[in-house]
Design a protein around this motif. Sequence first.
Motif, PDB file in Angstrom:
ATOM      1  N   ASP A  32     -23.710 -21.715  -6.997  1.00 43.08           N
ATOM      2  CA  ASP A  32     -24.901 -22.531  -6.734  1.00 43.08           C
ATOM      3  C   ASP A  32     -25.022 -23.628  -7.780  1.00 43.08           C
ATOM      4  O   ASP A  32     -25.065 -24.807  -7.463  1.00 43.08           O
ATOM      5  CB  ASP A  32     -26.158 -21.644  -6.748  1.00 43.08           C
ATOM      6  N   THR A  33     -25.103 -23.230  -9.019  1.00 41.95           N
ATOM      7  CA  THR A  33     -25.188 -24.173 -10.137  1.00 41.95           C
ATOM      8  C   THR A  33     -24.503 -23.547 -11.337  1.00 41.95           C
ATOM      9  O   THR A  33     -24.737 -22.371 -11.659  1.00 41.95           O
ATOM     10  CB  THR A  33     -26.657 -24.495 -10.499  1.00 41.95           C
ATOM     11  N   LEU A  34     -23.691 -24.355 -12.009  1.00 45.86           N
ATOM     12  CA  LEU A  34     -22.982 -23.841 -13.184  1.00 45.86           C
ATOM     13  C   LEU A  34     -22.660 -24.999 -14.113  1.00 45.86           C
ATOM     14  O   LEU A  34     -22.108 -26.019 -13.693  1.00 45.86           O
ATOM     15  CB  LEU A  34     -21.694 -23.116 -12.782  1.00 45.86           C
ATOM     16  N   GLU A  35     -23.010 -24.829 -15.377  1.00 48.53           N
ATOM     17  CA  GLU A  35     -22.670 -25.784 -16.428  1.00 48.53           C
ATOM     18  C   GLU A  35     -22.099 -25.000 -17.600  1.00 48.53           C
ATOM     19  O   GLU A  35     -22.744 -24.076 -18.104  1.00 48.53           O
ATOM     20  CB  GLU A  35     -23.904 -26.555 -16.890  1.00 48.53           C
ATOM     21  N   ILE A  36     -20.879 -25.325 -18.006  1.00 39.68           N
ATOM     22  CA  ILE A  36     -20.244 -24.665 -19.146  1.00 39.68           C
ATOM     23  C   ILE A  36     -20.064 -25.693 -20.250  1.00 39.68           C
ATOM     24  O   ILE A  36     -19.503 -26.772 -20.023  1.00 39.68           O
ATOM     25  CB  ILE A  36     -18.886 -24.053 -18.751  1.00 39.68           C
ATOM     26  N   SER A  37     -20.557 -25.360 -21.445  1.00 37.81           N
ATOM     27  CA  SER A  37     -20.559 -26.304 -22.559  1.00 37.81           C
ATOM     28  C   SER A  37     -19.228 -26.288 -23.298  1.00 37.81           C
ATOM     29  O   SER A  37     -18.462 -25.319 -23.246  1.00 37.81           O
ATOM     30  CB  SER A  37     -21.697 -25.967 -23.534  1.00 37.81           C
ATOM     31  N   LEU A 236     -21.041 -15.630 -21.871  1.00 34.62           N
ATOM     32  CA  LEU A 236     -20.499 -14.741 -20.847  1.00 34.62           C
ATOM     33  C   LEU A 236     -21.055 -15.104 -19.490  1.00 34.62           C
ATOM     34  O   LEU A 236     -22.240 -15.433 -19.351  1.00 34.62           O
ATOM     35  CB  LEU A 236     -20.855 -13.293 -21.203  1.00 34.62           C
ATOM     36  N   LEU A 237     -20.177 -15.071 -18.480  1.00 36.86           N
ATOM     37  CA  LEU A 237     -20.567 -15.173 -17.078  1.00 36.86           C
ATOM     38  C   LEU A 237     -20.178 -13.871 -16.394  1.00 36.86           C
ATOM     39  O   LEU A 237     -19.112 -13.306 -16.694  1.00 36.86           O
ATOM     40  CB  LEU A 237     -19.858 -16.346 -16.381  1.00 36.86           C
ATOM     41  N   TYR A 238     -21.043 -13.423 -15.503  1.00 38.50           N
ATOM     42  CA  TYR A 238     -20.710 -12.197 -14.765  1.00 38.50           C
ATOM     43  C   TYR A 238     -20.611 -12.540 -13.280  1.00 38.50           C
ATOM     44  O   TYR A 238     -21.456 -13.269 -12.751  1.00 38.50           O
ATOM     45  CB  TYR A 238     -21.768 -11.111 -14.981  1.00 38.50           C
ATOM     46  N   VAL A 239     -19.561 -12.058 -12.627  1.00 33.82           N
ATOM     47  CA  VAL A 239     -19.306 -12.346 -11.211  1.00 33.82           C
ATOM     48  C   VAL A 239     -19.459 -11.056 -10.425  1.00 33.82           C
ATOM     49  O   VAL A 239     -18.873 -10.019 -10.776  1.00 33.82           O
ATOM     50  CB  VAL A 239     -17.895 -12.944 -11.008  1.00 33.82           C
ATOM     51  N   ARG A 240     -20.259 -11.143  -9.373  1.00 34.97           N
ATOM     52  CA  ARG A 240     -20.506  -9.963  -8.534  1.00 34.97           C
ATOM     53  C   ARG A 240     -20.473 -10.378  -7.074  1.00 34.97           C
ATOM     54  O   ARG A 240     -21.210 -11.280  -6.655  1.00 34.97           O
ATOM     55  CB  ARG A 240     -21.875  -9.384  -8.878  1.00 34.97           C
ATOM     56  N   ASN A 241     -19.589  -9.777  -6.277  1.00 32.37           N
ATOM     57  CA  ASN A 241     -19.500 -10.036  -4.829  1.00 32.37           C
ATOM     58  C   ASN A 241     -19.447 -11.529  -4.496  1.00 32.37           C
ATOM     59  O   ASN A 241     -20.141 -12.018  -3.612  1.00 32.37           O
ATOM     60  CB  ASN A 241     -20.684  -9.382  -4.098  1.00 32.37           C
ATOM     61  N   GLY A 242     -18.637 -12.246  -5.252  1.00 30.05           N
ATOM     62  CA  GLY A 242     -18.402 -13.658  -4.934  1.00 30.05           C
ATOM     63  C   GLY A 242     -19.476 -14.605  -5.404  1.00 30.05           C
ATOM     64  O   GLY A 242     -19.475 -15.773  -5.005  1.00 30.05           O
ATOM     65  N   GLN A 243     -20.405 -14.155  -6.257  1.00 31.95           N
ATOM     66  CA  GLN A 243     -21.455 -15.020  -6.762  1.00 31.95           C
ATOM     67  C   GLN A 243     -21.539 -14.892  -8.277  1.00 31.95           C
ATOM     68  O   GLN A 243     -21.277 -13.829  -8.849  1.00 31.95           O
ATOM     69  CB  GLN A 243     -22.802 -14.650  -6.127  1.00 31.95           C
ATOM     70  N   VAL A 244     -21.894 -16.007  -8.896  1.00 28.17           N
ATOM     71  CA  VAL A 244     -21.927 -16.065 -10.356  1.00 28.17           C
ATOM     72  C   VAL A 244     -23.322 -15.714 -10.847  1.00 28.17           C
ATOM     73  O   VAL A 244     -24.320 -16.317 -10.414  1.00 28.17           O
ATOM     74  CB  VAL A 244     -21.530 -17.464 -10.857  1.00 28.17           C
ATOM     75  N   VAL A 245     -23.395 -14.732 -11.731  1.00 29.46           N
ATOM     76  CA  VAL A 245     -24.660 -14.353 -12.372  1.00 29.46           C
ATOM     77  C   VAL A 245     -24.729 -15.087 -13.707  1.00 29.46           C
ATOM     78  O   VAL A 245     -23.853 -14.910 -14.569  1.00 29.46           O
ATOM     79  CB  VAL A 245     -24.741 -12.828 -12.580  1.00 29.46           C
ATOM     80  N   SER A 246     -25.746 -15.927 -13.885  1.00 26.68           N
ATOM     81  CA  SER A 246     -25.870 -16.725 -15.099  1.00 26.68           C
ATOM     82  C   SER A 246     -27.333 -16.848 -15.464  1.00 26.68           C
ATOM     83  O   SER A 246     -28.219 -16.304 -14.796  1.00 26.68           O
ATOM     84  CB  SER A 246     -25.250 -18.109 -14.877  1.00 26.68           C
ATOM     85  N   LYS A 247     -27.590 -17.596 -16.509  1.00 28.64           N
ATOM     86  CA  LYS A 247     -28.959 -17.848 -16.951  1.00 28.64           C
ATOM     87  C   LYS A 247     -29.311 -19.283 -16.586  1.00 28.64           C
ATOM     88  O   LYS A 247     -28.993 -20.228 -17.321  1.00 28.64           O
ATOM     89  CB  LYS A 247     -29.080 -17.630 -18.455  1.00 28.64           C
ATOM     90  N   ASP A 248     -29.905 -19.441 -15.399  1.00 27.06           N
ATOM     91  CA  ASP A 248     -30.276 -20.773 -14.893  1.00 27.06           C
ATOM     92  C   ASP A 248     -29.081 -21.723 -14.874  1.00 27.06           C
ATOM     93  O   ASP A 248     -29.179 -22.890 -15.243  1.00 27.06           O
ATOM     94  CB  ASP A 248     -31.407 -21.378 -15.750  1.00 27.06           C
ATOM     95  N   GLY A 249     -27.936 -21.185 -14.416  1.00 24.53           N
ATOM     96  CA  GLY A 249     -26.734 -22.009 -14.318  1.00 24.53           C
ATOM     97  C   GLY A 249     -25.957 -22.136 -15.603  1.00 24.53           C
ATOM     98  O   GLY A 249     -24.908 -22.789 -15.622  1.00 24.53           O
TER      99      GLY A 249
END
Length: 786
Positions: A32-37, A236-249
């Motif tokens: 959905d939304t992802l930003e990696i610094s 850390l990013l966690y992936v579950r069932n094809g979706q990324v679990v993050s903290k507001d992207g």
Amino acid sequence: MPQSVISCRNSGILYREEPSDPDTALAGILVDTLEISAGSVCAVMGESGSGKSTLLSLVSGLKEANVCGLDAGSSLSDVHHGDKASVQLLHRQLPPPGTLGYVFQDSLLMRSLPVSLNLEMARSLTAGKLSDQQLSDLIVGFGLANKDEDPDAILQYWKNRRVRDLSGGQQQRIAVGRAIASEPEVIFCDEPTSSLDDATARKIMEFLYDWTQKTGGSVIWVTHDEDLALSIADSLLYVRNGQVVSKDGQPFSINKDSSLVHRKEWLANIKNGCERQPKLRASELPDRGIGFIGSDVKLKNAAQSANKQSKGQPFKPRGIFRFIYHFVIAELFERQVFSSSDETLVARFFNALWRGPYSFSKPTFALILCLGILTCYATLLGLKTLDQLFDYNLSRPQVAHFTLSTRGKAATEKDERLSTNALRALSQELQGTLSPLILPDARPPKAYGRRFDLFANVASAGDEDNRCGGASARDGAASLLVFQHAEPLYEELVVDTPNGPRQVIDYARKDLRGAALVTRGFLRRALKIEDPSVVPDGFCFGEVDFKYVAIAGVVSELPGSAELQFEFAMTNDAYLRLHRENPPASWGRGWPPFQTAALYFDSGYAQDLFCIFDECEERTALFRPDFATDYKLNEDALEQIKRLIGVAVGGKGLLVGVISVMLIVVAIAVALSVNAFISSNERFLCIMRAFGYRLRHIQWLFLLEFLGITIAATLPFAIIVGLFHFAAVPWLTALFGLDPVWMAAEWSTILSAIGAGYILVAAVGLAILGYWWWSNRYVGGKLQSL
């Protein structure tokens, strides 16, 4: 705020688990939304099959996104360069060379290359050659050598050591070094330590962490090792069932000040929070504003994007070519281990002399290429020999002419077409018509007149004082041929003289003015001389007033048509001079036209010349109706020439057909060999492409390797060709009556054959390579399958 190196919105790679079910569960990844610094180590974790590696392939550009937002609000950008625009991966823009590095679970090194070349593979694109100090630092930094050891000893041991001689852990360290050596901005690591022991795994990841702190680069690291990830990673990013679990992207930040136990509890809370997250289903995508690219949604053209592709660091052709050159040399040749040290010095010397300092690793391919070169050489030599044989046969005066005469029974205006001036004009007209086809060294078309008298009066000559005084028309008759002195057929005629054989061309024109050439049959039948060794000085010739004619020489037979066999001949100049005082009444006031003419030509334009007199379907523009009306051709001679041309053309066609089949077989063998080469090196080629090598660079590699194999193939080729010309050519020329010069070895033919063989192999190889490159634009799937 830290600069972003990865930005992804409403993009992903999804696969239907049951293609026939419209509401099937989806595998893959959807972001959905992802930003990696930048400037950190980001660990990507999750259960097996959750989509971690697919996420890495998506954001690195190794795989192509196949879903995006229906409102065209999707984006997938990679690797910002300060104030420069990012690379829009969603619009198929390629990451600039030298900006990305990769480390996989398998090292994916080129096992036949030394350590130094594997390390320089990616670096050669933009950063140039590794210095000895940099190479030594990498080797020491990965624990492959102790820093207290002599640097020269380290380099001597590791620089040229081949990868296949290393252990799995050592190879993986070299793979990490390869990624770092290119000085990238981001390194993507897909479980690089899963096959290593804990100590080695920790050392490698600590080295990567130190690299991010020193350079400001980033590491995105897929791993199952929770303890190592919580100890090393910054986020850390966690992936579950094809979706990324993050903290507001944004990735979750890891508090390294807390104990490992607290960090593990923190991770367990993240995992528990998404435990009930279901799999994505195809029917849910429209509700989330997502569709499959190409069916549900169409992307905007890349040129319409607000961001333009950043060029990044420029390629360094010199460094690339240097790497490719060393790659090819290392791939084709290996150092030989000559013999054991316990052998005698003499034994080792002869062993080294026999086996050489290097071993060639592609002998089968070289032999296939040698066969291709030999096939090309056989084609060129065969065509050259046939051409020369054909030209020789068709250029001989006996063949390279046909006769023509005027139509009609009485002396008419048409007869004037065979006058000296008319034949000269005919020759000039034909030369003008065929001038574009007449090569500089070819014989231009030219007509020569002929006369004949089938019942010429002849008699034996008397003594020197009264040689022809008693000659009478009742004494005898013989068939006479009158030719022009310069006609090629008679210029090359060989006659017997008291001083030995002599060609007519050797006689000066004045020497034949009062002389004739006679046959043995003429001496026996007309002059009643039975003894073949007796040749009189001359004989009498005329109608009423006989003239003495000297015998210039004797021939076995005079060239003529199939119907007429002439018994003696003289030049037109001599014939007219004999009749100058008392010309026959039928001549009128001037010299009469010729009765027939011989038209000489060259093989290069023979067929076009025929079409001027005899209409051809494919060359109707050449046909002259007035020639066909006024000139009657000797059909026997014409058909003989046409048959000769047909045999020559048919022989060439048969040869080309046979050779074409052989070339097809060679091309298939080459294709199989090239395909085998690609298959055996596919992992490394994929890695080269992932790091930024373009098709043209891989083409350089192939062409240079083919060139090396071609050079190796020329040795057996040269031996075979040398034996053929030394032993077979003399036998073949003697057997078929050929001129040895026609089959002589020529550098132009040899080099053309080698060039043709190389072009054949290069064309087939580049075609297969191009197809592989086109069908593997995104190498992520290929790397996973390998």
